[in-house]
Enzyme design. Structure first.
Site, PDB file in Angstrom:
ATOM      1  CD1 TRP A  10      -2.213  -1.994   0.295  1.00 28.19           C
ATOM      2  CD2 TRP A  10      -2.980  -1.217   2.246  1.00 28.19           C
ATOM      3  NE1 TRP A  10      -3.286  -2.759   0.666  1.00 28.19           N
ATOM      4  CE2 TRP A  10      -3.779  -2.313   1.852  1.00 28.19           C
ATOM      5  CE3 TRP A  10      -3.270  -0.576   3.452  1.00 28.19           C
ATOM      6  CZ2 TRP A  10      -4.845  -2.774   2.620  1.00 28.19           C
ATOM      7  CZ3 TRP A  10      -4.337  -1.026   4.222  1.00 28.19           C
ATOM      8  CH2 TRP A  10      -5.113  -2.113   3.806  1.00 28.19           C
ATOM      9  CE  LYS A  11       4.247   1.512  -4.362  1.00 33.56           C
ATOM     10  NZ  LYS A  11       5.191   1.853  -5.394  1.00 33.56           N
ATOM     11  CB  SER A 212       3.398  -1.120 -14.021  1.00 37.05           C
ATOM     12  OG  SER A 212       3.959   0.125 -13.648  1.00 37.05           O
ATOM     13  N   GLY A 233       1.761  -2.724  -6.180  1.00 36.32           N
ATOM     14  CA  GLY A 233       1.544  -1.431  -5.529  1.00 36.32           C
ATOM     15  C   GLY A 233       0.173  -0.885  -5.900  1.00 36.32           C
ATOM     16  N   GLY A 234       0.115  -0.026  -6.915  1.00 33.27           N
ATOM     17  CA  GLY A 234      -1.093   0.709  -7.291  1.00 33.27           C
ATOM     18  C   GLY A 234      -2.357  -0.134  -7.345  1.00 33.27           C
TER      19      GLY A 234
HETATM   20  C1  PEP Z   1       5.681  -1.740  -5.623  1.00 33.59           C
HETATM   21  O1  PEP Z   1       5.267  -0.924  -4.841  1.00 33.59           O
HETATM   22  O2  PEP Z   1       6.525  -2.549  -5.264  1.00 33.59           O
HETATM   23  C2  PEP Z   1       5.168  -1.750  -6.985  1.00 33.59           C
HETATM   24  C3  PEP Z   1       5.552  -2.710  -7.792  1.00 33.59           C
HETATM   25  O3  PEP Z   1       4.294  -0.754  -7.330  1.00 33.59           O
HETATM   26  P1  PEP Z   1       3.375  -0.688  -8.662  1.00 33.59           P
HETATM   27  O4  PEP Z   1       2.625  -1.981  -8.727  1.00 33.59           O
HETATM   28  O5  PEP Z   1       2.477   0.487  -8.425  1.00 33.59           O
HETATM   29  O6  PEP Z   1       4.288  -0.507  -9.823  1.00 33.59           O
END
Ligand code: PEP
Length: 257
Positions: A10-11, A212, A233-234
């Protein structure tokens, strides 16, 4: 064939209330798949309340970061000792830690060891920047990050270590790596682990891809040879998208090479 491991990072997003709501929705949308381990990495403040809220047979918790010393005068830090029993996993060396907060090899190695010491599975994140990739240095970067991150780790400890291949240029950019790129990186990671710990450890270690990942591209990675799961992440901030990826992970195991 082992289980898939799907981790939501979730960061620094969501309040305690929003996090609780997301998990509530996610619980409604997901079944308990025996083939998939689902792990949530919320901010520190969410950990205790989610620990009470979650069905532990369905979700496990992960810290996004921690400090490698156990206790002491380290204002603002949280130790693996303090997280023990609360989280099952912890991210170590995420590219945002490396590039925004300047974490480097030796510190990352100490964190891996601290996590193992406290029965927390470290998810060691490795990956090259766009410039390093352009200069043909991907394998060198992976080599150096693995050597530093796994310094003083034993073959036996490696049972608890997970490696996440996260090319920096793919994280949060919408510009994901191709499954072919990921297969090559996973093979490189396993070669290096074989060199350090032997063939059995190299075969058994779980290697994840992150960068991503979306509902639409997840299947391609999950079907890729040498990939055991995803770090997301997102897309993990949206219950419907993350639930769809969990379902995809379950479906992909039946057709896995
Ligand atoms: C991450 O936070 O490790 C990540 C891969 O983010 P995202 O999926 O948004 O690229």
């Amino acid at each position: 064939m082992g289980k898939h491991l799907i981790i939501a990072n979730w960061k620094m997003n969501l309040t305690i209330h929003e996090g609780s709501l997301l998990v509530h929705k996610l619980s409604e949308l997901t079944q308990n798949h025996r083939t998939v381990d689902v792990v949530l990495a919320p901010g520190f403040l969410n950990l205790q309340s989610l620990n009470l809220q979650i069905d532990h047979s369905k979700f496990k918790l992960c810290a996004q970061n921690f400090y490698w010393r156990d206790a002491g005068a380290f204002t603002g830090e949280v130790s693996a000792n303090q997280l023990r029993g609360l989280v099952s996993y912890a991210l170590v060396g995420h590219s945002e830690r490396r590039h925004i907060f300047g974490e480097a090899g030796r510190e990352i190695g100490r964190k891996v060891q601290a996590a193992i010491r406290h029965d927390i599975k470290p998810v060691l994140c490795v990956g090259e920047t766009a410039m390093e990739r352009g200069d043909g240095e991907t394998n060198d970067v992976l080599h150096d990050q693995l050597v530093a991150g796994l310094a003083n780790v034993t073959s036996d400890d490696m049972k608890h270590v997970i490696i996440a291949y996260e090319p920096v240029w793919a994280i949060g950019s919408g510009n994901s790596a191709t499954p072919d790129d990921v297969e090559k990186a996973s093979a490189m990671i396993r070669r290096q682990i074989q060199h350090m710990f032997g063939a059995q450890v190299a075969r058994d270690v779980q290697v994840l891809y992150g960068g991503s990942v979306s509902m639409d591209n997840a299947r391609g990675y999950l079907d890729t040879k040498g990939v055991n799961g995803l770090l997301i992440g997102g897309a993990s901030l949206h219950a419907d998208q993350f639930a769809s990826i969990i379902k995809t992970a379950h479906q992909s195991l039946s057709g896995k090479k």
